[in-house]
Design a protein around this motif. Structure first.
Motif, mmCIF file in Angstrom:
data_model
loop_
_atom_site.group_PDB
_atom_site.id
_atom_site.type_symbol
_atom_site.label_atom_id
_atom_site.label_comp_id
_atom_site.label_asym_id
_atom_site.label_seq_id
_atom_site.Cartn_x
_atom_site.Cartn_y
_atom_site.Cartn_z
ATOM 1 N N PRO A 4 0.833 -1.139 0.071
ATOM 2 C CA PRO A 4 -0.040 0.012 -0.177
ATOM 3 C C PRO A 4 0.791 1.224 0.006
ATOM 4 O O PRO A 4 0.324 2.297 -0.624
ATOM 5 N N GLU A 5 1.908 1.218 0.637
ATOM 6 C CA GLU A 5 3.032 2.409 0.736
ATOM 7 C C GLU A 5 3.382 2.587 -0.637
ATOM 8 O O GLU A 5 3.469 3.836 -1.199
ATOM 9 N N VAL A 6 3.654 1.562 -1.247
ATOM 10 C CA VAL A 6 4.354 1.630 -2.933
ATOM 11 C C VAL A 6 3.414 2.254 -3.621
ATOM 12 O O VAL A 6 3.739 3.136 -4.379
ATOM 13 N N VAL A 7 2.232 1.958 -3.594
ATOM 14 C CA VAL A 7 1.388 2.339 -4.477
ATOM 15 C C VAL A 7 1.037 3.780 -4.277
ATOM 16 O O VAL A 7 0.915 4.539 -5.175
ATOM 17 N N SER A 8 0.816 4.366 -2.883
ATOM 18 C CA SER A 8 0.538 5.618 -2.586
ATOM 19 C C SER A 8 1.816 6.320 -3.409
ATOM 20 O O SER A 8 1.631 7.622 -3.749
ATOM 21 N N LEU A 9 2.952 6.017 -3.009
ATOM 22 C CA LEU A 9 4.164 6.872 -3.330
ATOM 23 C C LEU A 9 4.163 6.840 -4.999
ATOM 24 O O LEU A 9 4.557 7.797 -5.349
ATOM 25 N N VAL A 10 3.830 5.843 -5.520
ATOM 26 C CA VAL A 10 4.083 5.629 -7.092
ATOM 27 C C VAL A 10 2.950 6.718 -7.528
ATOM 28 O O VAL A 10 3.387 7.479 -8.506
ATOM 29 N N ARG A 23 12.085 2.480 -14.164
ATOM 30 C CA ARG A 23 13.237 2.884 -13.562
ATOM 31 C C ARG A 23 13.340 4.271 -13.067
ATOM 32 O O ARG A 23 14.204 4.619 -12.066
ATOM 33 N N GLN A 24 12.665 5.303 -13.765
ATOM 34 C CA GLN A 24 12.666 6.586 -13.417
ATOM 35 C C GLN A 24 11.963 6.742 -12.037
ATOM 36 O O GLN A 24 12.332 7.360 -11.120
ATOM 37 N N ILE A 25 10.852 5.852 -11.808
ATOM 38 C CA ILE A 25 9.880 5.871 -10.626
ATOM 39 C C ILE A 25 10.793 5.176 -9.500
ATOM 40 O O ILE A 25 11.024 5.856 -8.351
ATOM 41 N N MET A 43 15.720 -5.261 -4.571
ATOM 42 C CA MET A 43 14.767 -4.363 -4.119
ATOM 43 C C MET A 43 13.928 -3.780 -5.526
ATOM 44 O O MET A 43 12.811 -3.661 -5.453
ATOM 45 N N TYR A 44 14.745 -3.597 -6.315
ATOM 46 C CA TYR A 44 14.193 -3.338 -7.698
ATOM 47 C C TYR A 44 13.222 -4.429 -8.400
ATOM 48 O O TYR A 44 12.172 -3.968 -8.867
ATOM 49 N N CYS A 45 13.742 -5.776 -8.240
ATOM 50 C CA CYS A 45 13.114 -6.568 -8.455
ATOM 51 C C CYS A 45 11.630 -6.874 -7.755
ATOM 52 O O CYS A 45 10.490 -6.930 -8.201
ATOM 53 N N LEU A 67 6.323 2.462 -20.309
ATOM 54 C CA LEU A 67 6.327 1.368 -19.245
ATOM 55 C C LEU A 67 5.594 0.266 -19.258
ATOM 56 O O LEU A 67 5.869 -0.738 -19.233
ATOM 57 N N LYS A 68 4.682 0.479 -20.407
ATOM 58 C CA LYS A 68 3.821 -0.814 -20.759
ATOM 59 C C LYS A 68 4.412 -1.561 -21.607
ATOM 60 O O LYS A 68 4.429 -2.837 -21.571
#
Length: 79
Positions: A4-10, A23-25, A43-45, A67-68
């Protein structure tokens, strides 16, 4: 790293840009002012997997065509 935190930050980051790649995100999240996670391959994966799920579930605001295309290629390689 919690989903949930990742979704919010993204979503917050995507609100600032018209287009962004995974990569930019990711680099925004490992750099100031966020510094949300360590800059490691694992972490990236993990982040990539969460972001893919969030996009598929419609939980993120928008994505660039780049991205798509990246996600499509990743799925092709995995299959």
């Amino acid at each position: 790293m919690k989903y949930p935190e990742v979704v919010s930050l993204v979503n917050k980051i995507l609100d600032e840009y018209d287009q962004a790649t995974i990569r930019q995100i990711y680099y925004r999240l490992v750099s100031p002012p966020y510094q949300y996670m360590d800059n490691t391959r694992s972490m990236y994966c993990s982040f990539d997997g969460m972001l893919t799920k969030a996009r598929e579930d419609g939980e993120v605001n928008c994505f660039s065509s780049t991205l798509k295309a990246q996600e499509y290629l990743i799925k092709q390689v995995k299959n």
